[in-house]
Write a protein that holds these residues in place. Structure first.
Motif, PDB file in Angstrom:
ATOM      1  N   PHE A  82       0.845  -1.197   0.000  1.00 34.99           N
ATOM      2  CA  PHE A  82       0.000   0.000   0.000  1.00 34.99           C
ATOM      3  C   PHE A  82       0.877   1.243   0.000  1.00 34.99           C
ATOM      4  O   PHE A  82       0.620   2.202  -0.725  1.00 34.99           O
ATOM      5  CB  PHE A  82      -0.892  -0.025   1.246  1.00 34.99           C
ATOM      6  CG  PHE A  82      -2.338   0.309   0.980  1.00 34.99           C
ATOM      7  CD1 PHE A  82      -3.122  -0.538   0.219  1.00 34.99           C
ATOM      8  CD2 PHE A  82      -2.909   1.457   1.504  1.00 34.99           C
ATOM      9  CE1 PHE A  82      -4.456  -0.242  -0.016  1.00 34.99           C
ATOM     10  CE2 PHE A  82      -4.242   1.765   1.273  1.00 34.99           C
ATOM     11  CZ  PHE A  82      -5.018   0.912   0.514  1.00 34.99           C
ATOM     12  N   LEU A  83       1.925   1.218   0.811  1.00 36.34           N
ATOM     13  CA  LEU A  83       2.853   2.346   0.889  1.00 36.34           C
ATOM     14  C   LEU A  83       3.572   2.555  -0.442  1.00 36.34           C
ATOM     15  O   LEU A  83       3.739   3.683  -0.905  1.00 36.34           O
ATOM     16  CB  LEU A  83       3.881   2.103   1.991  1.00 36.34           C
ATOM     17  CG  LEU A  83       3.360   2.106   3.438  1.00 36.34           C
ATOM     18  CD1 LEU A  83       4.421   1.537   4.377  1.00 36.34           C
ATOM     19  CD2 LEU A  83       2.979   3.515   3.875  1.00 36.34           C
ATOM     20  N   GLN A  84       3.982   1.458  -1.047  1.00 34.03           N
ATOM     21  CA  GLN A  84       4.746   1.546  -2.298  1.00 34.03           C
ATOM     22  C   GLN A  84       3.902   2.043  -3.460  1.00 34.03           C
ATOM     23  O   GLN A  84       4.455   2.517  -4.454  1.00 34.03           O
ATOM     24  CB  GLN A  84       5.359   0.186  -2.617  1.00 34.03           C
ATOM     25  CG  GLN A  84       6.486  -0.203  -1.666  1.00 34.03           C
ATOM     26  CD  GLN A  84       7.031  -1.591  -1.922  1.00 34.03           C
ATOM     27  OE1 GLN A  84       6.273  -2.523  -2.218  1.00 34.03           O
ATOM     28  NE2 GLN A  84       8.328  -1.759  -1.799  1.00 34.03           N
ATOM     29  N   ARG A  85       2.592   1.937  -3.351  1.00 34.09           N
ATOM     30  CA  ARG A  85       1.720   2.431  -4.419  1.00 34.09           C
ATOM     31  C   ARG A  85       1.479   3.942  -4.318  1.00 34.09           C
ATOM     32  O   ARG A  85       0.877   4.531  -5.212  1.00 34.09           O
ATOM     33  CB  ARG A  85       0.373   1.694  -4.389  1.00 34.09           C
ATOM     34  CG  ARG A  85       0.451   0.242  -4.819  1.00 34.09           C
ATOM     35  CD  ARG A  85      -0.907  -0.299  -5.238  1.00 34.09           C
ATOM     36  NE  ARG A  85      -1.879  -0.314  -4.150  1.00 34.09           N
ATOM     37  CZ  ARG A  85      -2.058  -1.332  -3.316  1.00 34.09           C
ATOM     38  NH1 ARG A  85      -1.296  -2.416  -3.440  1.00 34.09           N
ATOM     39  NH2 ARG A  85      -2.969  -1.285  -2.368  1.00 34.09           N
ATOM     40  N   SER A  86       1.948   4.546  -3.240  1.00 31.68           N
ATOM     41  CA  SER A  86       1.756   5.994  -3.078  1.00 31.68           C
ATOM     42  C   SER A  86       2.791   6.753  -3.907  1.00 31.68           C
ATOM     43  O   SER A  86       3.741   6.173  -4.436  1.00 31.68           O
ATOM     44  CB  SER A  86       1.892   6.376  -1.594  1.00 31.68           C
ATOM     45  OG  SER A  86       3.250   6.380  -1.209  1.00 31.68           O
ATOM     46  N   ALA A  87       2.608   8.074  -3.977  1.00 23.75           N
ATOM     47  CA  ALA A  87       3.552   8.921  -4.724  1.00 23.75           C
ATOM     48  C   ALA A  87       4.738   9.338  -3.865  1.00 23.75           C
ATOM     49  O   ALA A  87       5.642  10.036  -4.344  1.00 23.75           O
ATOM     50  CB  ALA A  87       2.817  10.156  -5.236  1.00 23.75           C
ATOM     51  N   LEU A  88       4.750   8.900  -2.619  1.00 22.65           N
ATOM     52  CA  LEU A  88       5.828   9.278  -1.699  1.00 22.65           C
ATOM     53  C   LEU A  88       7.103   8.487  -1.993  1.00 22.65           C
ATOM     54  O   LEU A  88       7.045   7.374  -2.533  1.00 22.65           O
ATOM     55  CB  LEU A  88       5.395   9.022  -0.257  1.00 22.65           C
ATOM     56  CG  LEU A  88       4.168   9.804   0.227  1.00 22.65           C
ATOM     57  CD1 LEU A  88       3.727   9.285   1.594  1.00 22.65           C
ATOM     58  CD2 LEU A  88       4.467  11.303   0.292  1.00 22.65           C
ATOM     59  N   THR A  89       8.230   9.054  -1.625  1.00 23.73           N
ATOM     60  CA  THR A  89       9.515   8.380  -1.790  1.00 23.73           C
ATOM     61  C   THR A  89      10.060   8.000  -0.416  1.00 23.73           C
ATOM     62  O   THR A  89      10.176   8.858   0.472  1.00 23.73           O
ATOM     63  CB  THR A  89      10.537   9.291  -2.501  1.00 23.73           C
ATOM     64  OG1 THR A  89       9.988   9.720  -3.752  1.00 23.73           O
ATOM     65  CG2 THR A  89      11.830   8.540  -2.757  1.00 23.73           C
ATOM     66  N   PRO A 204      -1.178 -11.386   2.180  1.00 21.28           N
ATOM     67  CA  PRO A 204      -0.460 -11.088   3.426  1.00 21.28           C
ATOM     68  C   PRO A 204      -0.402  -9.585   3.688  1.00 21.28           C
ATOM     69  O   PRO A 204      -0.216  -8.785   2.764  1.00 21.28           O
ATOM     70  CB  PRO A 204       0.941 -11.648   3.166  1.00 21.28           C
ATOM     71  CG  PRO A 204       0.737 -12.701   2.123  1.00 21.28           C
ATOM     72  CD  PRO A 204      -0.371 -12.202   1.247  1.00 21.28           C
ATOM     73  N   ILE A 205      -0.576  -9.212   4.940  1.00 26.50           N
ATOM     74  CA  ILE A 205      -0.521  -7.801   5.338  1.00 26.50           C
ATOM     75  C   ILE A 205       0.785  -7.583   6.095  1.00 26.50           C
ATOM     76  O   ILE A 205       0.930  -7.969   7.249  1.00 26.50           O
ATOM     77  CB  ILE A 205      -1.750  -7.427   6.194  1.00 26.50           C
ATOM     78  CG1 ILE A 205      -3.029  -7.612   5.368  1.00 26.50           C
ATOM     79  CG2 ILE A 205      -1.632  -5.989   6.699  1.00 26.50           C
ATOM     80  CD1 ILE A 205      -4.313  -7.395   6.145  1.00 26.50           C
ATOM     81  N   ASP A 206       1.737  -7.012   5.392  1.00 26.60           N
ATOM     82  CA  ASP A 206       3.100  -6.843   5.901  1.00 26.60           C
ATOM     83  C   ASP A 206       3.264  -5.423   6.430  1.00 26.60           C
ATOM     84  O   ASP A 206       3.457  -4.476   5.671  1.00 26.60           O
ATOM     85  CB  ASP A 206       4.086  -7.111   4.754  1.00 26.60           C
ATOM     86  CG  ASP A 206       5.527  -7.134   5.212  1.00 26.60           C
ATOM     87  OD1 ASP A 206       5.754  -7.200   6.426  1.00 26.60           O
ATOM     88  OD2 ASP A 206       6.416  -7.081   4.342  1.00 26.60           O
ATOM     89  N   ILE A 207       3.162  -5.263   7.739  1.00 26.22           N
ATOM     90  CA  ILE A 207       3.201  -3.930   8.347  1.00 26.22           C
ATOM     91  C   ILE A 207       4.647  -3.460   8.472  1.00 26.22           C
ATOM     92  O   ILE A 207       5.490  -4.159   9.029  1.00 26.22           O
ATOM     93  CB  ILE A 207       2.532  -3.937   9.732  1.00 26.22           C
ATOM     94  CG1 ILE A 207       1.113  -4.505   9.639  1.00 26.22           C
ATOM     95  CG2 ILE A 207       2.490  -2.520  10.305  1.00 26.22           C
ATOM     96  CD1 ILE A 207       0.505  -4.824  10.973  1.00 26.22           C
ATOM     97  N   GLN A 208       4.906  -2.273   7.952  1.00 27.20           N
ATOM     98  CA  GLN A 208       6.263  -1.735   7.941  1.00 27.20           C
ATOM     99  C   GLN A 208       6.282  -0.302   8.465  1.00 27.20           C
ATOM    100  O   GLN A 208       5.298   0.439   8.359  1.00 27.20           O
ATOM    101  CB  GLN A 208       6.805  -1.736   6.501  1.00 27.20           C
ATOM    102  CG  GLN A 208       6.821  -3.094   5.835  1.00 27.20           C
ATOM    103  CD  GLN A 208       8.180  -3.757   5.917  1.00 27.20           C
ATOM    104  OE1 GLN A 208       9.183  -3.109   6.173  1.00 27.20           O
ATOM    105  NE2 GLN A 208       8.223  -5.053   5.676  1.00 27.20           N
ATOM    106  N   ALA A 209       7.423   0.076   9.024  1.00 27.69           N
ATOM    107  CA  ALA A 209       7.688   1.474   9.351  1.00 27.69           C
ATOM    108  C   ALA A 209       8.532   2.019   8.205  1.00 27.69           C
ATOM    109  O   ALA A 209       9.683   1.616   8.030  1.00 27.69           O
ATOM    110  CB  ALA A 209       8.438   1.591  10.673  1.00 27.69           C
ATOM    111  N   ALA A 210       7.944   2.892   7.405  1.00 26.43           N
ATOM    112  CA  ALA A 210       8.626   3.412   6.217  1.00 26.43           C
ATOM    113  C   ALA A 210       9.157   4.813   6.488  1.00 26.43           C
ATOM    114  O   ALA A 210       8.410   5.703   6.917  1.00 26.43           O
ATOM    115  CB  ALA A 210       7.663   3.426   5.035  1.00 26.43           C
ATOM    116  N   VAL A 211      10.428   5.015   6.240  1.00 28.47           N
ATOM    117  CA  VAL A 211      11.065   6.312   6.497  1.00 28.47           C
ATOM    118  C   VAL A 211      11.008   7.178   5.242  1.00 28.47           C
ATOM    119  O   VAL A 211      11.420   6.750   4.158  1.00 28.47           O
ATOM    120  CB  VAL A 211      12.542   6.130   6.925  1.00 28.47           C
ATOM    121  CG1 VAL A 211      13.193   7.487   7.177  1.00 28.47           C
ATOM    122  CG2 VAL A 211      12.626   5.257   8.169  1.00 28.47           C
ATOM    123  N   ILE A 212      10.458   8.375   5.387  1.00 32.09           N
ATOM    124  CA  ILE A 212      10.381   9.317   4.266  1.00 32.09           C
ATOM    125  C   ILE A 212      11.791   9.755   3.871  1.00 32.09           C
ATOM    126  O   ILE A 212      12.619  10.053   4.735  1.00 32.09           O
ATOM    127  CB  ILE A 212       9.545  10.557   4.648  1.00 32.09           C
ATOM    128  CG1 ILE A 212       8.137  10.153   5.088  1.00 32.09           C
ATOM    129  CG2 ILE A 212       9.479  11.544   3.482  1.00 32.09           C
ATOM    130  CD1 ILE A 212       7.298   9.521   4.022  1.00 32.09           C
TER     131      ILE A 212
END
Length: 242
Positions: A82-89, A204-212
């Motif tokens: 879900f995070l990777q589909r966003s426009a954020l880097t 699978p729901i892989d919960i991650q802490a993603a650093v901007i």
């Protein structure tokens, strides 16, 4: 004037100033379904370090939008795809745990099988928006793979976030709802029970802490990521089923 009495408070203030200057604020954001464990972890982190955490919660589309516009969010918690589909880097991803989809129901009901959502006693069935919340997407997958979607589609009520589903459940506005196990544990004393959805019936729901990106070198970010791996933080995540 008693000089000693005057000087003591002044010395205490001067001693405290360096710590006050060193304290920093870290802004994190997460899907609303992870609010309970992250609030507990943030409180413990603040107590131990003296640094403050500003936490933002909502559906993931809201989180992405606020992160882009504010420029203050350092870390986002959510499902990796879900995070990777966003426009954020993002500069890096840090595994936090696995998400679990459950069916919870209001007090007064006693369900034994997931298939009972087809029965008359379940008049309104809640779920999170599949476009905005990973657990909404997982619910859709489960209903389609189990062959239950057509049988229950007329009673489905789509809400923005998992906590909204939980709130409707506690108030009795819906009879049952699909939420993550974290939220279900948080409201378990106000509901009739819950059943886990078989993991083979949703991705699978892989919960991650993603650093901007551009925040990866901040000391507070590194410190908080280390804190997430400490025994006390892990214990909080486990307590909430993560």
């Amino acid at each position: 004037m008693n000089l000693k009495k005057t000087m003591l408070p002044l010395l205490l203030l001067l001693t405290a100033i360096p710590a006050m200057l060193e304290a920093e604020t870290l802004t994190i954001a997460a899907g609303a379904g992870y609010k309970r464990p992250l609030v507990d972890i943030a409180a413990l982190y603040e107590k131990k370090t003296g640094n403050h955490i500003d936490a933002i919660f909502g559906n993931m589309q809201q989180i992405f939008s606020q992160t882009e516009t504010s420029g203050k969010v350092s870390i986002i918690f959510g499902e990796k795809s879900f995070l990777q589909r966003s426009a954020l880097t993002f500069s890096s991803f840090h595994p936090t745990g696995k998400g679990t989809l459950v069916l919870a129901w209001r007090k007064g009901l006693d369900l034994k099988r997931l298939e009972e959502i087809q029965e008359k006693q379940i008049r309104r069935l809640g779920m999170a928006d599949p476009k905005k919340a990973i657990y909404g997407h997982a619910t859709t997958e489960y209903l389609e793979k189990s062959g239950l979607f057509e049988a229950v589609s007329y009673k489905l009520l789509t809400l923005s976030t998992v906590p909204q589903v939980s709130a409707y459940l506690v108030s009795g506005e819906i009879d049952a709802g699909f939420v993550n196990i974290t939220d279900a544990i948080g409201i378990q004393e106000k509901t009739g029970g819950m059943l886990q959805v078989p993991r083979n019936l949703y991705s699978p729901i892989d919960i991650q802490a993603a650093v901007i990106k551009e925040y990866e070198h901040k000391k507070t970010v590194k410190d908080f990521l280390r804190f997430l791996k400490e025994r006390e933080s892990i214990a909080i995540l486990k307590r909430y089923g993560i």
